[in-house]
Motif scaffolding. Structure first.
Motif, mmCIF file in Angstrom:
data_model
loop_
_atom_site.group_PDB
_atom_site.id
_atom_site.type_symbol
_atom_site.label_atom_id
_atom_site.label_comp_id
_atom_site.label_asym_id
_atom_site.label_seq_id
_atom_site.Cartn_x
_atom_site.Cartn_y
_atom_site.Cartn_z
ATOM 1 N N GLY A 28 0.814 -1.150 -0.024
ATOM 2 C CA GLY A 28 -0.143 -0.188 0.083
ATOM 3 C C GLY A 28 0.931 1.121 0.002
ATOM 4 O O GLY A 28 0.492 2.232 -0.748
ATOM 5 N N LEU A 29 1.642 1.137 0.828
ATOM 6 C CA LEU A 29 2.787 2.419 0.836
ATOM 7 C C LEU A 29 3.557 2.663 -0.404
ATOM 8 O O LEU A 29 3.572 3.859 -0.758
ATOM 9 C CB LEU A 29 3.733 2.367 1.902
ATOM 10 C CG LEU A 29 3.084 2.479 3.503
ATOM 11 C CD1 LEU A 29 4.257 2.440 4.591
ATOM 12 C CD2 LEU A 29 2.384 4.052 3.747
ATOM 13 N N ALA A 32 0.982 3.996 -3.008
ATOM 14 C CA ALA A 32 0.636 5.391 -2.603
ATOM 15 C C ALA A 32 1.845 6.320 -3.319
ATOM 16 O O ALA A 32 1.433 7.586 -3.742
ATOM 17 C CB ALA A 32 0.327 5.598 -1.310
ATOM 18 N N ALA A 36 1.277 9.074 -6.026
ATOM 19 C CA ALA A 36 1.383 10.615 -5.511
ATOM 20 C C ALA A 36 2.044 11.303 -6.644
ATOM 21 O O ALA A 36 2.003 12.509 -6.740
ATOM 22 C CB ALA A 36 1.997 10.471 -4.328
ATOM 23 N N PRO A 41 -2.147 13.366 -3.209
ATOM 24 C CA PRO A 41 -1.641 12.380 -2.330
ATOM 25 C C PRO A 41 -2.721 11.778 -1.587
ATOM 26 O O PRO A 41 -2.543 10.789 -1.315
ATOM 27 C CB PRO A 41 -0.971 13.259 -1.226
ATOM 28 C CG PRO A 41 -0.319 14.498 -1.897
ATOM 29 C CD PRO A 41 -1.521 14.630 -3.232
ATOM 30 N N ILE A 42 -3.832 12.381 -1.220
ATOM 31 C CA ILE A 42 -4.895 11.680 -0.707
ATOM 32 C C ILE A 42 -5.514 10.523 -1.490
ATOM 33 O O ILE A 42 -5.713 9.523 -0.920
ATOM 34 C CB ILE A 42 -6.163 12.739 -0.114
ATOM 35 C CG1 ILE A 42 -5.502 13.670 0.851
ATOM 36 C CG2 ILE A 42 -7.175 12.007 0.527
ATOM 37 C CD1 ILE A 42 -6.375 14.808 1.280
ATOM 38 N N LEU A 45 -3.285 7.685 -1.421
ATOM 39 C CA LEU A 45 -3.491 6.853 -0.180
ATOM 40 C C LEU A 45 -4.566 5.973 -0.472
ATOM 41 O O LEU A 45 -4.241 4.621 -0.124
ATOM 42 C CB LEU A 45 -3.434 7.526 0.997
ATOM 43 C CG LEU A 45 -2.396 8.533 1.560
ATOM 44 C CD1 LEU A 45 -2.840 9.361 2.649
ATOM 45 C CD2 LEU A 45 -1.238 7.294 1.768
ATOM 46 N N GLY A 48 -3.436 3.264 -2.931
ATOM 47 C CA GLY A 48 -2.451 2.383 -2.305
ATOM 48 C C GLY A 48 -3.202 1.225 -1.394
ATOM 49 O O GLY A 48 -2.773 0.275 -1.437
ATOM 50 N N ALA A 49 -4.146 1.794 -0.800
ATOM 51 C CA ALA A 49 -5.020 0.879 0.092
ATOM 52 C C ALA A 49 -5.835 -0.098 -0.576
ATOM 53 O O ALA A 49 -6.010 -1.293 -0.348
ATOM 54 C CB ALA A 49 -5.953 1.674 1.201
#
Length: 290
Positions: A28-29, A32, A36, A41-42, A45, A48-49
């Motif tokens: 996930g990281l 993300a 990004a 960026p939101i 995230l 990524g999740a």
């Protein structure tokens, strides 16, 4: 009947949970961070999740069912043979008549049973399947495994002139020395004469090779091709053995004649007395000291 022990079941559940968390967070990281660069960026995230959680779920399933996959691997040859025979029988029965089906079955079963070479080959490979399961029983019964209860992975087996050869891969908690002290028990469990174990790779101590010995081949009578080279019409007779004198046959040994050189008589002086011995060249000159 317990297929998977409770200790192994609990260990696989714990490992699966840890694998899910680590995989979901790391994937996930990374997803993300990469996303990004292209989106907000939101939103990165959330993306990524959305990628990490399913990936972690796949890893969780693989780790959770690993004991079952290992059990399927142990029985993979039997499963494959049974599936192939069942599928072949179904196709043969559906596409041929009863006499043809019976004839094909009689050939498939009768030829290996009647031909000694094929029969021995089939029995040798059947013993390889038998030895794989007997080794698994040895690891489960009296060979200490690791704390999680994971047994070594039995890879493959093939027949040899004296028995069978099996390759295994050890899990953490076992070493070659742990197996060398139990070879007599392993031989008993495999219904063999002796059992040997050695490293199968110089660079990996976990990769071992078992040699299960059931018979002796060095004391067997084999046909020699030299018999066909000998002419059967050659008359049999005793070969003359020449008499060779040895050092112990003293009467047959010629004694060498030793001739001594003639000794010269010393010359005498005029008065009949012997001359004085001449001094050696290495003697000191007395005049140097006077």
């Amino acid at each position: 009947m317990t297929v998977i022990e409770a200790k192994v079941h609990r260990s696989s559940a714990r490992n699966a949970r840890l694998a899910f968390i680590l995989t979901a967070v790391i994937v996930g990281l990374l997803s993300a961070v990469v996303a990004a660069s292209y989106i907000h960026p939101i939103l990165a995230l959330f993306l990524g999740a959305a990628i990490g959680v399913p990936t972690g779920g796949i890893v969780w399933v693989v780790v959770r069912i690993w004991p079952v996959l290992r059990l399927i691997w142990w029985w993979a040859p039997e499963i494959g043979i049974t599936t192939s025979l069942g599928y072949g029988w179904t196709q043969l029965a559906n596409h041929t008549t009863t006499p043809v089906t019976a004839g094909v079955v009689a050939l498939v079963v009768g030829v290996p049973a009647a031909v000694p070479v094929i029969r021995r080959a089939v029995l040798a490979w059947a013993m390889c399947l038998f030895v794989r399961h007997r080794l698994r029983v040895c690891f489960a019964q009296f060979i200490i495994a690791n704390q999680s209860g994971s047994l070594p992975l039995i890879l493959w087996a093939r027949p040899t002139p004296v028995g069978e050869r099996v390759w295994i891969y050890l899990r953490p908690g076992l070493a070659l020395g742990d197996l060398e002290g139990r070879l007599d028990r392993i031989a008993v469990a495999c219904h063999a004469s002796t059992a040997l174990v050695e490293r199968a790779s110089d660079g990996n101590a976990a990769y071992l090779r078992f040699d299960i010995k059931r018979r002796e081949v060095l004391n067997a009578q084999v046909a020699s091709p030299l018999v066909d080279v000998i002419n059967p019409d050659t008359p049999a007779g005793d070969r003359p053995i020449p008499a060779v004198p040895t050092a112990l046959d003293l009467p047959d040994v010629d004694v060498p004649t030793v001739t001594l050189p003639a000794q010269k008589k010393p010359a005498t002086t005029a008065n009949g007395s012997k001359p004085a011995a001449s001094s050696s060249a290495d003697a000191d000159d007395v005049s140097d000291w006077i």
